[in-house]
Structure formats: structure tokens, C-alpha cells
Design an enzyme around this catalytic site. Structure first.
Site, PDB file in Angstrom:
ATOM      1  N   ARG A  44       6.470 -24.247  52.405  1.00 18.31           N
ATOM      2  CA  ARG A  44       6.900 -25.631  52.160  1.00 18.31           C
ATOM      3  C   ARG A  44       8.196 -25.901  52.931  1.00 18.31           C
ATOM      4  O   ARG A  44       8.176 -26.508  53.988  1.00 18.31           O
ATOM      5  CB  ARG A  44       7.064 -25.859  50.638  1.00 18.31           C
ATOM      6  CG  ARG A  44       7.079 -27.312  50.207  1.00 18.31           C
ATOM      7  CD  ARG A  44       8.407 -28.001  50.382  1.00 18.31           C
ATOM      8  NE  ARG A  44       9.471 -27.415  49.576  1.00 18.31           N
ATOM      9  CZ  ARG A  44      10.752 -27.728  49.738  1.00 18.31           C
ATOM     10  NH1 ARG A  44      11.137 -28.599  50.651  1.00 18.31           N
ATOM     11  NH2 ARG A  44      11.685 -27.154  48.992  1.00 18.31           N
ATOM     12  N   GLU A  45       9.303 -25.367  52.462  1.00 15.94           N
ATOM     13  CA  GLU A  45      10.572 -25.571  53.186  1.00 15.94           C
ATOM     14  C   GLU A  45      10.471 -25.003  54.600  1.00 15.94           C
ATOM     15  O   GLU A  45      10.950 -25.610  55.562  1.00 15.94           O
ATOM     16  CB  GLU A  45      11.707 -24.870  52.410  1.00 15.94           C
ATOM     17  CG  GLU A  45      13.067 -24.913  53.080  1.00 15.94           C
ATOM     18  CD  GLU A  45      13.785 -26.246  52.943  1.00 15.94           C
ATOM     19  OE1 GLU A  45      13.949 -26.715  51.813  1.00 15.94           O
ATOM     20  OE2 GLU A  45      14.195 -26.797  53.998  1.00 15.94           O
TER      21      GLU A  45
ATOM     22  N   HIS B 277       4.500 -28.593  45.347  1.00 16.76           N
ATOM     23  CA  HIS B 277       5.680 -29.456  45.414  1.00 16.76           C
ATOM     24  C   HIS B 277       5.264 -30.913  45.263  1.00 16.76           C
ATOM     25  O   HIS B 277       4.182 -31.302  45.701  1.00 16.76           O
ATOM     26  CB  HIS B 277       6.355 -29.242  46.777  1.00 16.76           C
ATOM     27  CG  HIS B 277       7.823 -29.381  46.762  1.00 16.76           C
ATOM     28  ND1 HIS B 277       8.498 -30.255  47.565  1.00 16.76           N
ATOM     29  CD2 HIS B 277       8.755 -28.744  46.021  1.00 16.76           C
ATOM     30  CE1 HIS B 277       9.795 -30.141  47.336  1.00 16.76           C
ATOM     31  NE2 HIS B 277       9.978 -29.242  46.408  1.00 16.76           N
TER      32      HIS B 277
ATOM     33  N   ARG C  58       8.775 -27.327  37.068  1.00 10.39           N
ATOM     34  CA  ARG C  58      10.181 -27.125  37.462  1.00 10.39           C
ATOM     35  C   ARG C  58      10.687 -28.470  37.939  1.00 10.39           C
ATOM     36  O   ARG C  58       9.964 -29.194  38.626  1.00 10.39           O
ATOM     37  CB  ARG C  58      10.256 -26.126  38.620  1.00 10.39           C
ATOM     38  CG  ARG C  58      11.674 -25.949  39.155  1.00 10.39           C
ATOM     39  CD  ARG C  58      11.701 -25.132  40.436  1.00 10.39           C
ATOM     40  NE  ARG C  58      11.726 -25.970  41.625  1.00 10.39           N
ATOM     41  CZ  ARG C  58      11.090 -25.696  42.747  1.00 10.39           C
ATOM     42  NH1 ARG C  58      10.324 -24.621  42.850  1.00 10.39           N
ATOM     43  NH2 ARG C  58      11.186 -26.506  43.780  1.00 10.39           N
TER      44      ARG C  58
ATOM     45  N   THR D  12      21.500 -29.096  48.890  1.00 15.91           N
ATOM     46  CA  THR D  12      20.664 -29.697  49.925  1.00 15.91           C
ATOM     47  C   THR D  12      21.318 -29.743  51.299  1.00 15.91           C
ATOM     48  O   THR D  12      20.651 -29.581  52.316  1.00 15.91           O
ATOM     49  CB  THR D  12      20.242 -31.109  49.445  1.00 15.91           C
ATOM     50  OG1 THR D  12      19.553 -30.935  48.199  1.00 15.91           O
ATOM     51  CG2 THR D  12      19.337 -31.814  50.431  1.00 15.91           C
TER      52      THR D  12
ATOM     53  N   HIS E   6      18.501 -23.322  45.233  1.00 14.32           N
ATOM     54  CA  HIS E   6      17.873 -23.623  46.523  1.00 14.32           C
ATOM     55  C   HIS E   6      19.044 -23.878  47.475  1.00 14.32           C
ATOM     56  O   HIS E   6      19.610 -24.974  47.490  1.00 14.32           O
ATOM     57  CB  HIS E   6      16.975 -24.855  46.377  1.00 14.32           C
ATOM     58  CG  HIS E   6      16.240 -25.213  47.625  1.00 14.32           C
ATOM     59  ND1 HIS E   6      14.946 -24.798  47.876  1.00 14.32           N
ATOM     60  CD2 HIS E   6      16.604 -25.939  48.710  1.00 14.32           C
ATOM     61  CE1 HIS E   6      14.548 -25.268  49.053  1.00 14.32           C
ATOM     62  NE2 HIS E   6      15.543 -25.959  49.582  1.00 14.32           N
TER      63      HIS E   6
ATOM     64  N   HIS F 164      20.875 -24.170  51.052  1.00 16.83           N
ATOM     65  CA  HIS F 164      20.775 -24.359  52.510  1.00 16.83           C
ATOM     66  C   HIS F 164      21.937 -23.661  53.207  1.00 16.83           C
ATOM     67  O   HIS F 164      22.986 -23.415  52.615  1.00 16.83           O
ATOM     68  CB  HIS F 164      20.718 -25.852  52.848  1.00 16.83           C
ATOM     69  CG  HIS F 164      19.311 -26.377  52.766  1.00 16.83           C
ATOM     70  ND1 HIS F 164      18.479 -26.419  53.857  1.00 16.83           N
ATOM     71  CD2 HIS F 164      18.589 -26.829  51.711  1.00 16.83           C
ATOM     72  CE1 HIS F 164      17.291 -26.901  53.483  1.00 16.83           C
ATOM     73  NE2 HIS F 164      17.338 -27.159  52.185  1.00 16.83           N
TER      74      HIS F 164
ATOM     75  N   HIS G 222      30.592   5.605  66.629  1.00 13.66           N
ATOM     76  CA  HIS G 222      29.552   5.243  65.653  1.00 13.66           C
ATOM     77  C   HIS G 222      28.388   6.240  65.717  1.00 13.66           C
ATOM     78  O   HIS G 222      27.940   6.746  64.691  1.00 13.66           O
ATOM     79  CB  HIS G 222      29.007   3.833  65.947  1.00 13.66           C
ATOM     80  CG  HIS G 222      29.962   2.747  65.584  1.00 13.66           C
ATOM     81  ND1 HIS G 222      29.583   1.647  64.845  1.00 13.66           N
ATOM     82  CD2 HIS G 222      31.277   2.575  65.851  1.00 13.66           C
ATOM     83  CE1 HIS G 222      30.633   0.858  64.688  1.00 13.66           C
ATOM     84  NE2 HIS G 222      31.667   1.402  65.294  1.00 13.66           N
TER      85      HIS G 222
HETATM   86  C1  AKG Z   1      16.395 -29.500  49.098  1.00 13.28           C
HETATM   87  O1  AKG Z   1      17.094 -30.204  48.393  1.00 13.28           O
HETATM   88  O2  AKG Z   1      16.799 -28.988  50.140  1.00 13.28           O
HETATM   89  C2  AKG Z   1      15.027 -29.274  48.726  1.00 13.28           C
HETATM   90  O3  AKG Z   1      14.245 -28.758  49.482  1.00 13.28           O
HETATM   91  C3  AKG Z   1      14.688 -29.712  47.389  1.00 13.28           C
HETATM   92  C4  AKG Z   1      13.326 -29.469  47.056  1.00 13.28           C
HETATM   93  C5  AKG Z   1      13.121 -28.390  46.058  1.00 13.28           C
HETATM   94  O4  AKG Z   1      13.776 -27.339  46.075  1.00 13.28           O
HETATM   95  O5  AKG Z   1      12.267 -28.590  45.222  1.00 13.28           O
END
Ligand code: AKG
Length: 382
Positions: A11-12, A75, A135, A169, A197, A199, A291
Site C-alpha cells: 500500500r504505502e 485500507h 484500525r 505523515t 506510521h 515517515h 578494521h
Molecule cells: C500517512 O499518514 O502517511 C498514511 O499513510 C496514513 C495512512 C495509514 O497509515 O493508514
């Protein structure tokens, strides 16, 4: 301490610019993720396109046949139509996301905070009425006013979600703040479990995930090779290694990560840099003389964990940084015996050519022959 992985490569990960997985690839990746042992697979957002829908359908078939054991997550936007599509596929869990920061409420959803709470409650109850686990994802949770975020979490819980994912995000958290945020949510909203989640916009996603675990998060969102929007999210291979090193927990089968990383590298078309942690070509290759000498005596001098843990092996390269220990070892491996003086002479030749990037075995033999005047026969490779 309890921690598991939700992998969102399908997905992501597919939200990485230029990445598209075919249906067959989606199924193969899901199978590989299950074999590695991730607790949950976010298999896609089925309302987006027919191939994602079909991919999840086939993944669910393998799940019913017992060939995939991870929980399968579909999702969904906080929209009834999306929820219906995901529910139709009989996924184990629907993940509903909604931007909850003031920026998202104003610029994207055009609703008030109160209206957003109603939408969240209504859509979660709707999903629950289809008999699935839910979720809720607080999108842009890290930029959301804390008191309001607590209200959002309570609303999600009261509507029937058993997990809430806090999404960083735009990747602006740092570890101290992350730990504090999760401890506060765990304390203020009992009866829920939390995902992170994270980033990687500031390169802190792995550090933030570790801090979230300390704060009480029990599921970490990952993608293989760190794929995802912009610069991606927490790489599965890196966080799994870090969790093992710091907390002694093997969240997935570490020795299968290399194969999985190569599979996703091939199907995504995003090359893994050689200096990528854990699964990059150079992750267990040493160079400087000090090393290599240390590693030849005791690998733990310059390795945080043995490469064999990850199904890999160690090596070293020869160039102007090389010392005598490495050179001796390399010639011994080739079955060629050189005296101390000869080794010094070979080393001097290497150092007199500082721009050579790598000396291959044939190059070393050529130098050794020119130094010794003997014809040197290496033993055949094993
Ligand atoms: C994010 O906010 O970057 C997402 O991908 C949110 C979506 C999720 O984790 O369900």
C-alpha cells in the site's frame, strides 16, 4: 514489551513515485512477507483500482488456504463506499484513515473538529457492522493538537476500533517527542493499542519507531527497503535489526530479509544503494586495515551483529587503506604463501597506486608475481 510489524509495501510502498506492482507480484510479495513472519500485511486500498482489488482477493484466498498467516488489512478512506469494497473482500481488518490536524481539517476535508469526530465515529461503526476488526489512522497525527488527538482516539475506541495508528505523515517527529506522545496516548486512552506510521523526511523514522515502542506502541508500520510517499517510511529490515539489537526481540525471521529485500528491489525497480543498512551490498564489507585486522581477530570489533544473523557473510576490500593482516589473510585464502618481506613489498605497490578502487584477486596475484618473480598458482575456489 510487546511489538509486532505491519508491513505496508503493497500500500504505502506502491505510493513510491514510479512503483507499480502487478497482481502476481502483489501475491508473491504478500506470501514472502507472511513467510518472513510479519504480523499484519496492509495489502492495499481496494477502492483505488481493480488490480489492487484483485490482488487482495487472491491474497485472501491464500489466507483461507493457510498459505498466508499474517492478518490482512485493507485500507480505506473514511467513506462508506470504500469500506464496502474492503468488506466485500472479507479482509481481517479495515484501516480507515482521516486527516485530523487543523491543516487537514481545513484544507482537505473542509470540516470543523466536531464534524470530523462525527465522521470518524460513523465510519468506524459502519465498518464494524460488517463484522471486521477496525484500525483508525489519525493521519497527520503528529501535527494535531494533543487534546484533540486524545478526543479522536477516544472517539475511535468508543466507535469500535481496537487500534489507532498515529501517523507522522510529514515526518517531523523526533525520538523524545515521539516517546512522550505515545506514553501520553497510552495513559490517556486505555482500551486501545497504538501503531506508529513514521515517515522518513528527516531521516528519523527508525529512531522514532524505536521511541514509539518505548512509549507503548505495539505495531510498527514498515515497508521493505523503506519505500513510500516521497522518501518513504521505516524500512522493515532496519527496524527488525534494531529491535533485535536493542530489545532482544526477533519480530520477523531476520535470516529471510535479504531475499525479501531483493524481491522488492526487483519488482519495485527502485535500486537499493550498496551502503543500505542490513541488506545493501556493503553492509558487512570492511575496508580500513585497522578494521579488517580487528574483524579477523574478532568480528564484533566492527560488526553490531554477525552477518550470518541476516543470512549474509562478511568480506573486506583491498585498496590503499589495506593493512598487512588483510593482505596475508587474502593470500592465504587464495592458497598462496608469501613471506613477511614479500607481503610488505606487495603492500607498498598497492599504496603506490592510491587511485585504484578495488584490487581483485587476479590483480593481487599479478603484483605478487612481479614482486616475488615466482609463478603463483591459486587454489581452485571451493
Ligand atoms: C500517512 O499518514 O502517511 C498514511 O499513510 C496514513 C495512512 C495509514 O497509515 O493508514
Amino acid at each position: 514489551m510487546k511489538v509486532g510489524i505491519l508491513d505496508s509495501t503493497l500500500r504505502e510502498g506502491e505510493q513510491t513515485p514510479g512503483v507499480v506492482f502487478t497482481i502476481d507480484q502483489r501475491v508473491e510479495i504478500a506470501k514472502a512477507l507472511s513467510d518472513v513472519g510479519v504480523q499484519m500485511i496492509e495489502a492495499g486500498h481496494p477502492a483505488v483500482s481493480s488490480d489492487i482489488y484483485e490482488g487482495i482477493k487472491r491474497i485472501m484466498k491464500l489466507k483461507r488456504e493457510g498459505l498466508i498467516t499474517s492478518e490482512i488489512v485493507g485500507h480505506s478512506r473514511a467513506v462508506k463506499k470504500d469500506i464496502e469494497v474492503a468488506a466485500e473482500l472479507e479482509v481481517d481488518r479495515i484501516a480507515i484513515f482521516y486527516g485530523v490536524s487543523d491543516i487537514h481539517l481545513k484544507a482537505k476535508h473542509h470540516v470543523t473538529r466536531e464534524e470530523a469526530l462525527n465522521i470518524i465515529a460513523e465510519t468506524i461503526s459502519y465498518a464494524k457492522s460488517h463484522g471486521v476488526k477496525v484500525r483508525f489512522t489519525a493521519e497527520d497525527g503528529s501535527r494535531t493538537d494533543l487534546d484533540y488527538l486524545i478526543k479522536v482516539c477516544k472517539t475511535a475506541r468508543d466507535a469500535g476500533a481496537d487500534r489507532v495508528s498515529i501517523a507522522d505523515t510529514v515526518g517531523i517527529l523526533y525520538p523524545t517527542k515521539t516517546r512522550e506522545l505515545f506514553s501520553t496516548l497510552v495513559r490517556e486512552v486505555p482500551g486501545l493499542e497504538f501503531d506508529i506510521h513514521a515517515h522518513n523526511d528527516l531521516g528519523l523514522a527508525v529512531a522514532n519507531a524505536l521511541a514509539a515502542i518505548e512509549g507503548g506502541a505495539t505495531i510498527i508500520h514498515t515497508t521493505v527497503n523503506g519505500l513510500g510517499e516521497r522518501v518513504g517510511i521505516v524500512p522493515l529490515q532496519v527496524i527488525a535489526a534494531a529491535i533485535k539489537y536493542h530489545f532482544g526481540i526477533e519480530v520477523v525471521k531476520l535470516n529471510k530479509l535479504q531475499q525479501l529485500a531483493s524481491l522488492v528491489e526487483k519488482y519495485s525497480g527502485i535500486p537499493m544503494p550498496p551502503n543500505y543498512p542490513i541488506t545493501g551490498d556493503y553492509a558487512f564489507i570492511h575496508k580500513a586495515g585497522i578494521h579488517v585486522a580487528g574483524v579477523l581477530n574478532d568480528p564484533s570489533t566492527y560488526e553490531f551483529m554477525p552477518p550470518e544473523t541476516f543470512g549474509r557473510s562478511r568480506d573486506y576490500v583491498i585498496d590503499k587503506y589495506t593493512g598487512k593482516h588483510a593482505l596475508k589473510d587474502r593470500f592465504e585464502k587464495l592458497g598462496v604463501k608469501l613471506s613477511d618481506v614479500e607481503l610488505d613489498q606487495v603492500l607498498a605497490k598497492i599504496k603506490s597506486n592510491p587511485n585504484v578502487r578495488f584490487y581483485r584477486d587476479v590483480d593481487l596475484l599479478e603484483i605478487a608475481e612481479s614482486v616475488t618473480g615466482r609463478v603463483l598458482k591459486p587454489k581452485p575456489p571451493e
